[in-house]
Design an enzyme around this catalytic site. Structure first.
Site: not given
Length: 274
Positions: A90, A181, A240
């Site tokens: 991925s 973040d 996936h």
């Protein structure tokens, strides 16, 4: 100067096989590959890296594939490993393609797991919301954390995967170890195509899950433009997370390729087994 990434190193082994470098996907870590590493390490040295803002690696601004690829090269330089086989799943697959294109002399063979060298339009808003819900809940048990995530993510397997990143703080509250973040701020770069300009001409294997939507036939032309020597194989009954859902089939395909098994010629698409 960027702080060094965390990594798992199985140690040098005298077999003549190239070291294998493993790169996880978004919200993953080197820990996710422990069972695979145990199998590979009998035949070759394996280095599984925590990419920036993941696992135990530093939280750093910026999630571009160029930056993440250079992070990995820095680890290899530190270990004095000049050339290696490279496997990425991925997001890690995009890092791997970027590294191979920018430093082709460093990569012997490339394995890309269920991702194409394209920009993806789908997002992970539900995943980010699940993380924030856990932050707000300040759970003291994994059950409480799972209940908080369930408000945003229905799939239990996805919640279990995300929960691998929960650790306890000094007050006993479960918190995220990922740089949430930084990942959220850099998400546009994560969704973008991998870096690099030229095609990588070395031997490559792309494995895709039969039930995954990440590598449909419509993007195979784009895959071959970046990896002209690619062999494309489909893992039957896998989504996936094909390496976790069908680990035996995944290992067979990877090992055959890394051992230079040429039963299927390069450049072809192998349909899923029925």
């Amino acid at each position: 100067m960027t702080k060094a990434l965390n990594y798992r190193d199985s140690g040098a082994i005298e077999t003549g096989a190239s070291p294998l470098v493993v790169l996880h996907g978004l919200f993953g870590s080197a820990d996710n590959w422990r069972s695979h590493i145990r199998q590979w390490q009998g035949n070759r040295r394996v280095i599984a890296v925590d990419l920036r803002n993941h696992g135990q690696s530093p939280h750093i601004d910026g999630m571009s594939y160029q930056a993440m690829a250079e992070d990995v090269v820095a680890v290899m330089d530190r270990l004095d490993i000049e050339k290696f086989d490279l496997l990425g799943h991925s997001m890690g697959g995009k890092v791997a393609m970027t590294l191979a294109r920018r430093h082709p002399e460093r990569v012997a063979r490339l394995v890309v797991a269920d991702v194409a060298p394209i920009a993806y339009e789908h997002g992970h808003d539900d995943i980010f919301r699940a993380h924030r819900l856990v932050e707000d809940a300040m759970p003291e048990s994994r059950r409480e954390a799972d209940e908080a995530m369930a408000e945003a993510v229905d799939d239990r397997m996805t919640r279990q995967f995300l929960a691998t990143n929960l650790v306890r703080d000094d007050q006993g509250v479960l918190v995220w170890r990922v740089g949430l973040d930084e990942i959220e701020a850099g998400y546009a770069d994560i969704a973008a195509a991998p870096g690099g300009e030229s095609a990588w001409e070395g031997p490559a294997l792309l494995l895709r899950g039969e039930r995954s939507h990440y590598v449909p036939d419509s993007v195979l032309e784009a895959v071959r433009a970046v990896l002209p020597q690619v062999r494309i194989e489909t893992i039957a009954d896998a989504g996936h997370w094909l390496h976790a859902e069908q680990p035996e089939a995944f290992m067979r395909a990877v090992n055959a390729f890394l051992n230079q098994d040429q039963r299927a010629p390069l450049g072809v698409v192998t349909p899923p087994a029925r």
